[in-house]
Write a protein that holds these residues in place. Sequence first.
Motif, mmCIF file in Angstrom:
data_model
loop_
_atom_site.group_PDB
_atom_site.id
_atom_site.type_symbol
_atom_site.label_atom_id
_atom_site.label_comp_id
_atom_site.label_asym_id
_atom_site.label_seq_id
_atom_site.Cartn_x
_atom_site.Cartn_y
_atom_site.Cartn_z
ATOM 1 N N PRO A 14 8.669 9.862 -6.958
ATOM 2 C CA PRO A 14 7.377 10.088 -6.310
ATOM 3 C C PRO A 14 6.641 11.309 -6.871
ATOM 4 O O PRO A 14 7.227 12.367 -7.064
ATOM 5 N N GLY A 15 5.366 11.113 -7.164
ATOM 6 C CA GLY A 15 4.556 12.187 -7.738
ATOM 7 C C GLY A 15 4.460 12.122 -9.250
ATOM 8 O O GLY A 15 3.717 12.880 -9.862
ATOM 9 N N THR A 16 5.194 11.215 -9.884
ATOM 10 C CA THR A 16 5.260 11.168 -11.352
ATOM 11 C C THR A 16 4.428 10.014 -11.902
ATOM 12 O O THR A 16 4.562 8.879 -11.442
ATOM 13 N N GLY A 58 -5.598 6.859 -3.811
ATOM 14 C CA GLY A 58 -4.792 5.932 -3.026
ATOM 15 C C GLY A 58 -4.397 4.803 -3.959
ATOM 16 O O GLY A 58 -5.011 4.626 -5.021
ATOM 17 N N ALA A 59 -3.354 4.045 -3.591
ATOM 18 C CA ALA A 59 -2.857 3.046 -4.520
ATOM 19 C C ALA A 59 -2.272 1.856 -3.787
ATOM 20 O O ALA A 59 -1.750 1.988 -2.678
ATOM 21 N N ALA A 60 -2.376 0.692 -4.420
ATOM 22 C CA ALA A 60 -1.775 -0.517 -3.853
ATOM 23 C C ALA A 60 -1.351 -1.441 -4.993
ATOM 24 O O ALA A 60 -1.866 -1.334 -6.114
ATOM 25 N N PRO A 77 6.710 2.676 -1.570
ATOM 26 C CA PRO A 77 6.909 4.019 -2.124
ATOM 27 C C PRO A 77 5.921 4.243 -3.263
ATOM 28 O O PRO A 77 5.177 3.331 -3.640
ATOM 29 N N CYS A 78 5.949 5.436 -3.815
ATOM 30 C CA CYS A 78 4.987 5.860 -4.846
ATOM 31 C C CYS A 78 4.799 4.790 -5.925
ATOM 32 O O CYS A 78 5.759 4.253 -6.463
ATOM 33 N N LEU A 79 3.547 4.516 -6.248
ATOM 34 C CA LEU A 79 3.220 3.518 -7.268
ATOM 35 C C LEU A 79 2.832 4.163 -8.604
ATOM 36 O O LEU A 79 2.328 3.496 -9.498
ATOM 37 N N GLY A 80 3.044 5.471 -8.717
ATOM 38 C CA GLY A 80 2.743 6.136 -9.982
ATOM 39 C C GLY A 80 1.259 6.248 -10.260
ATOM 40 O O GLY A 80 0.827 6.364 -11.410
ATOM 41 N N LEU A 81 0.458 6.244 -9.189
ATOM 42 C CA LEU A 81 -0.999 6.399 -9.333
ATOM 43 C C LEU A 81 -1.458 7.580 -8.466
ATOM 44 O O LEU A 81 -2.562 7.563 -7.911
ATOM 45 N N CYS A 82 -0.618 8.596 -8.370
ATOM 46 C CA CYS A 82 -0.846 9.695 -7.413
ATOM 47 C C CYS A 82 -2.059 10.534 -7.790
ATOM 48 O O CYS A 82 -2.500 11.357 -6.989
ATOM 49 N N ASP A 83 -2.573 10.373 -9.010
ATOM 50 C CA ASP A 83 -3.750 11.148 -9.422
ATOM 51 C C ASP A 83 -5.037 10.472 -8.948
ATOM 52 O O ASP A 83 -6.125 10.982 -9.175
ATOM 53 N N VAL A 105 0.854 -1.196 0.000
ATOM 54 C CA VAL A 105 0.000 0.000 0.000
ATOM 55 C C VAL A 105 0.885 1.239 0.000
ATOM 56 O O VAL A 105 1.775 1.381 0.842
ATOM 57 N N CYS A 106 0.628 2.113 -0.952
ATOM 58 C CA CYS A 106 1.445 3.324 -1.058
ATOM 59 C C CYS A 106 1.244 4.223 0.160
ATOM 60 O O CYS A 106 0.121 4.571 0.499
ATOM 61 N N ASP A 107 2.363 4.579 0.803
ATOM 62 C CA ASP A 107 2.287 5.562 1.897
ATOM 63 C C ASP A 107 3.196 6.738 1.562
ATOM 64 O O ASP A 107 3.756 7.384 2.435
ATOM 65 N N ASP A 108 3.364 6.982 0.263
ATOM 66 C CA ASP A 108 4.283 8.053 -0.144
ATOM 67 C C ASP A 108 3.568 9.413 -0.096
ATOM 68 O O ASP A 108 2.389 9.506 0.227
ATOM 69 N N ILE A 109 4.313 10.451 -0.466
ATOM 70 C CA ILE A 109 3.907 11.817 -0.116
ATOM 71 C C ILE A 109 2.528 12.234 -0.617
ATOM 72 O O ILE A 109 1.830 12.940 0.072
ATOM 73 N N ALA A 110 2.108 11.823 -1.814
ATOM 74 C CA ALA A 110 0.778 12.249 -2.285
ATOM 75 C C ALA A 110 -0.304 11.437 -1.586
ATOM 76 O O ALA A 110 -1.297 11.985 -1.100
ATOM 77 N N CYS A 111 -0.124 10.129 -1.526
ATOM 78 C CA CYS A 111 -1.175 9.271 -0.968
ATOM 79 C C CYS A 111 -1.376 9.530 0.523
ATOM 80 O O CYS A 111 -2.498 9.413 1.025
ATOM 81 N N ARG A 112 -0.315 9.849 1.256
ATOM 82 C CA ARG A 112 -0.492 10.042 2.701
ATOM 83 C C ARG A 112 -1.305 11.302 3.005
ATOM 84 O O ARG A 112 -1.826 11.453 4.096
HETATM 85 S S1 FES Z 1 2.308 8.891 -3.848
HETATM 86 FE FE1 FES Z 1 1.020 7.119 -3.803
HETATM 87 S S2 FES Z 1 0.926 6.550 -5.879
HETATM 88 FE FE2 FES Z 1 2.256 8.261 -5.908
#
Ligand code: FES
Length: 579
Positions: free
Chosen positions: A260-262, A147-149, A138-144, A106-113
């Motif tokens: 992250p974020g891309t 949430g992402a997993a 880390p970011c899964l490239g689904l920041c738009d 499960v993404c807990d990176d900067i956008a998803c958190r």
């Molecule tokens: S920060 Fe979660 S998918 Fe990019």
Amino acid sequence: MELRLGADRATDAERAAVDAIVAPAGPVVAATGERFTRGGPHRAHERRHLLLPALQALQQEAGWISPGAINHVAEVLGVPPAEAYGVATFYDLFATEPQPETVVRVCDDIACRLRGTTAIDGALAAEGLGAAARHHSPCLGLCDHGGAALVQRAGAQVRSIAAPAATPPVVEAGAAGPRLLARVGRVDPASLDEYRAQGGYRALARAIEMGPDAVIEAVFASGLRGRGGAAFPTGAKWRAVADEHGRPRHVVANADESEPGTFKDRVLMEGDPFALVESLTIAGLAVGARQGWIYIRGEYPVARSRLEAAIASAREAGLLGADVAGSGAAFDIELRIGAGAYICGEETALFNSMEGFRGEPRSKPPFPTTHGLFGEPTVVNNVETLLNVPAIVLDGADAYRAAGTVESPGTRLFCLSGHVARPGLYEHALGVTVRAVIERAGGVADGRALQAVLLGGAAGTFVGPDDLDVELSFEGTRAAGVALGSGVVMLFDDRVDLHDTLTRLARFFRDESCGQCVPCRVGTQRVVEWLASPGAEHAVLDDLMAVMTDASICGLGQTATSALRSARTAGLALPRRRP
Ligand code: FES
Ligand SMILES: Cc1cc2nc3c(=O)[nH]c(=O)nc-3n(C[C@H](O)[C@H](O)[C@H](O)COP(=O)(O)O)c2cc1C
Ligand code: SF4
């Protein structure tokens, strides 16, 4: 070479998984008098480059890579088992211990958190995955999305899950009109016929008419610069590789996109996969390469399967193979799948990864244009960079330069995420201001006040609400001391604890450092510790940042503190001090 095999033996299923990758050494392209095996004409004797795909197959088959499986793959490929083990343990998506049957990352990176886990928890529960074993990712490239997993299940391909966002992701062009996004959402990504009906493969035909020199000249004259972060002139890179006469050459599309974020390259590859296949073919014919490669991150299963299908359709239609579109030139493309390592997006780490070594960057020089993949001249370009090429070939350099600035011609994709009203991917002419990009996406979500914007990605820079007139061009961002990076524009409203964001960024770099050089390996850990110490001295941080920036081997260590530095300079997120 001495192989030291332990007593562990592979199961029949593990053997079958490896053999399916390694055994078919039959011709991929059969040009007159030549037999091509996987990986190009001169690789028949050298099979180590199949190590990554073989490990991938093992991980997928059993959900982990057992000692017996490592012994088998080592023996078959002639790689010392300790080295095969060293490669397997390098990647996050590989496990060398038994795992639960299903693992959810499960993404807990900067956008998803910023959104919390409610939406993704709901999406996982709806798929019956609520109780599955969980890891942070880390970011899964689904920041738009909301949430992402990523789901790994033994016996199945990985699967990504995007939680629904309050506003569905947007794919939209600005005032310059769509160029890169023209077909995304409007073409069936599985249909070569539709791609052709919408202008696809006209550029390859034109490139063949023009000939390699004229194509390179047009790319040079267009002023196109790399979209992967380093902004190197693409035409100059192509010319350098084309000039390496008499040596086998390669073209590589860098689709590792892990900043992250891309998520721009994901949207392009999912929505218009033939465009990447065509663009890479044009690049290959222009520089005299017979082998093209696409290195795509393992977390992009949808893009991966669409590209696999697109490559197969192009091959069937004679647009790849022994005689590309009747040109008389041979060119084919192989896909390589990453396994969860941000550093493998660095071009020389990417070569090591593809060659079956740990994804550790090499010292430069020598540069990839003379010593790239397998030590041979190599063009490596970002996906977005390559997708600019068809328009340059078809319409010419002058038409291409009609958008953008003199120093930064063309358009650019911006990944809008965080607290923005309409998250998604936006195409703008280079030179657009941060303010205009944000306004086009509806401004700050919920009418809140803006606290900060992260530009360029984890290795980028924060700007405050008073700095929104920065021009997003190579020269504009350079003059303002901010990063254009991979086109990230992430918004943080006034409620966000930016110290938490900076800590997550610091952890990201610590986790992703390949550990090869001390300033980065130790420095990234010290930054995490510094952020966790309320009374830490700023002079210590200054020293750390200076050493990391000046003495790290590659861009990861050199830019790991860029966002922190910028946040401090802008007075945005001074670390909490002891009362
Ligand atoms: S920060 Fe979660 S998918 Fe990019
Ligand atoms: C740590 C690190 C990660 C990188 N990740 C990527 C990536 O995911 N995709 C990419 O295109 N470039 C990435 N790059 C940049 C590549 O090294 C290289 O400059 C780029 O692929 C060249 O293509 P371009 O000229 O088209 O930009 C990364 C660089 C560093 C230092
Ligand atoms: S800077 Fe970091 S990621 Fe780059 S080579 Fe050194 S340790 Fe590895």
